[in-house]
Scaffold this motif. Structure first.
Motif, mmCIF file in Angstrom:
data_model
loop_
_atom_site.group_PDB
_atom_site.id
_atom_site.type_symbol
_atom_site.label_atom_id
_atom_site.label_comp_id
_atom_site.label_asym_id
_atom_site.label_seq_id
_atom_site.Cartn_x
_atom_site.Cartn_y
_atom_site.Cartn_z
ATOM 1 N N LEU A 197 7.390 -4.970 39.831
ATOM 2 C CA LEU A 197 6.253 -5.218 38.937
ATOM 3 C C LEU A 197 5.370 -3.985 38.793
ATOM 4 O O LEU A 197 4.869 -3.699 37.706
ATOM 5 C CB LEU A 197 5.434 -6.400 39.448
ATOM 6 N N ILE A 198 5.192 -3.242 39.878
ATOM 7 C CA ILE A 198 4.383 -2.018 39.789
ATOM 8 C C ILE A 198 5.085 -0.982 38.917
ATOM 9 O O ILE A 198 4.454 -0.322 38.082
ATOM 10 C CB ILE A 198 4.079 -1.475 41.193
ATOM 11 N N ALA A 248 9.414 -10.474 48.510
ATOM 12 C CA ALA A 248 8.093 -10.312 47.897
ATOM 13 C C ALA A 248 7.774 -8.831 47.687
ATOM 14 O O ALA A 248 7.221 -8.449 46.652
ATOM 15 C CB ALA A 248 7.026 -10.979 48.761
ATOM 16 N N ALA A 249 8.119 -7.993 48.660
ATOM 17 C CA ALA A 249 7.866 -6.552 48.522
ATOM 18 C C ALA A 249 8.704 -5.952 47.395
ATOM 19 O O ALA A 249 8.217 -5.113 46.625
ATOM 20 C CB ALA A 249 8.160 -5.840 49.833
ATOM 21 N N LEU A 250 9.946 -6.385 47.282
ATOM 22 C CA LEU A 250 10.797 -5.896 46.202
ATOM 23 C C LEU A 250 10.257 -6.335 44.845
ATOM 24 O O LEU A 250 10.202 -5.543 43.900
ATOM 25 C CB LEU A 250 12.231 -6.390 46.393
ATOM 26 N N PRO A 294 14.474 -14.253 60.861
ATOM 27 C CA PRO A 294 15.302 -13.882 59.710
ATOM 28 C C PRO A 294 14.753 -14.402 58.377
ATOM 29 O O PRO A 294 14.782 -13.692 57.370
ATOM 30 C CB PRO A 294 16.656 -14.521 60.016
ATOM 31 N N VAL A 295 14.225 -15.616 58.377
ATOM 32 C CA VAL A 295 13.654 -16.176 57.146
ATOM 33 C C VAL A 295 12.406 -15.400 56.754
ATOM 34 O O VAL A 295 12.187 -15.095 55.573
ATOM 35 C CB VAL A 295 13.357 -17.682 57.330
ATOM 36 N N TYR A 296 11.591 -15.050 57.738
ATOM 37 C CA TYR A 296 10.380 -14.281 57.466
ATOM 38 C C TYR A 296 10.719 -12.923 56.860
ATOM 39 O O TYR A 296 10.147 -12.523 55.841
ATOM 40 C CB TYR A 296 9.582 -14.104 58.758
ATOM 41 N N ARG A 297 11.655 -12.225 57.490
ATOM 42 C CA ARG A 297 12.037 -10.908 56.963
ATOM 43 C C ARG A 297 12.581 -11.022 55.541
ATOM 44 O O ARG A 297 12.246 -10.206 54.677
ATOM 45 C CB ARG A 297 13.058 -10.255 57.891
ATOM 46 N N ARG A 298 13.415 -12.022 55.304
ATOM 47 C CA ARG A 298 13.979 -12.222 53.972
ATOM 48 C C ARG A 298 12.880 -12.455 52.934
ATOM 49 O O ARG A 298 12.854 -11.813 51.879
ATOM 50 C CB ARG A 298 14.947 -13.410 53.988
ATOM 51 N N VAL A 320 1.256 -6.735 36.582
ATOM 52 C CA VAL A 320 0.939 -6.714 38.011
ATOM 53 C C VAL A 320 0.229 -7.981 38.477
ATOM 54 O O VAL A 320 0.056 -8.173 39.683
ATOM 55 C CB VAL A 320 0.101 -5.473 38.410
ATOM 56 N N ALA A 321 -0.148 -8.852 37.582
ATOM 57 C CA ALA A 321 -0.835 -10.088 37.967
ATOM 58 C C ALA A 321 -0.017 -10.953 38.931
ATOM 59 O O ALA A 321 -0.589 -11.543 39.851
ATOM 60 C CB ALA A 321 -1.229 -10.873 36.728
ATOM 61 N N PRO A 322 1.315 -11.053 38.791
ATOM 62 C CA PRO A 322 2.071 -11.877 39.745
ATOM 63 C C PRO A 322 2.119 -11.325 41.164
ATOM 64 O O PRO A 322 2.646 -11.989 42.059
ATOM 65 C CB PRO A 322 3.482 -11.909 39.144
ATOM 66 N N ILE A 323 1.568 -10.158 41.403
ATOM 67 C CA ILE A 323 1.543 -9.628 42.763
ATOM 68 C C ILE A 323 0.616 -10.473 43.642
ATOM 69 O O ILE A 323 0.856 -10.616 44.843
ATOM 70 C CB ILE A 323 1.143 -8.145 42.759
#
Length: 148
Positions: free
Chosen positions: A33-34, A26-28, A17-21, A53-56
């Protein structure tokens, strides 16, 4: 909420659950940013778009770190990330000429890569961690999420 240092630390085990969160956050953030970069680029502000986009890059490092921790929770070696990366790069290769010359081998290779990606997804996203301590340490401590 994990500290910034904890987000970049690949050593501790990470529960599903922590990994998915963390990966979804990060994906959101990367998607936002994109979108911001595309909008800024459309306005003619190229430097601002590149800066948006640098913080990606740090977000991608968090995902890699958390994935290593998730693999540790499943009692798998984090070196599987290297295999995943190599197969990802190979999957981007243009195979049109190879498909004409070696159709069976090309199809078999593509299916093997796809099978690894599916296995990796199931292993990191869907399966529970190993119960109790494993060779990578004690089980992850679940922190309760505050209700809104």
């Amino acid at each position: 909420m994990p500290t910034l240092k904890a987000l970049f630390d690949p050593r501790p085990r990470v529960s599903a659950p922590v990994y998915r969160r963390d990966v979804l956050r990060a994906a959101l953030a990367a998607a936002v940013l994109i979108c911001l970069a595309v909008w800024l680029g459309g306005q003619g502000w190229r430097s601002a778009a590149i800066g948006a986009v640098a913080p990606i890059v740090p977000a991608a490092l968090v995902v890699l770190s958390r994935t290593a921790g998730r693999l540790r929770d499943r009692d798998r070696t984090p070196w599987l990330l290297a295999v995943y990366g190599i197969l990802y790069v190979v999957s981007l290769a243009p195979i049109e000429d190879l498909a004409d010359t070696y159709p069976v081998e090309t199809l078999a290779s593509a299916l093997a890569i796809l099978a690894f990606f599916v296995w990796f997804f199931v292993e990191t996203w869907l399966r529970a961690g190993t119960p109790g301590p494993n060779r990578f340490g004690p089980p992850p401590v679940e922190t309760p999420v505050a209700s809104m």
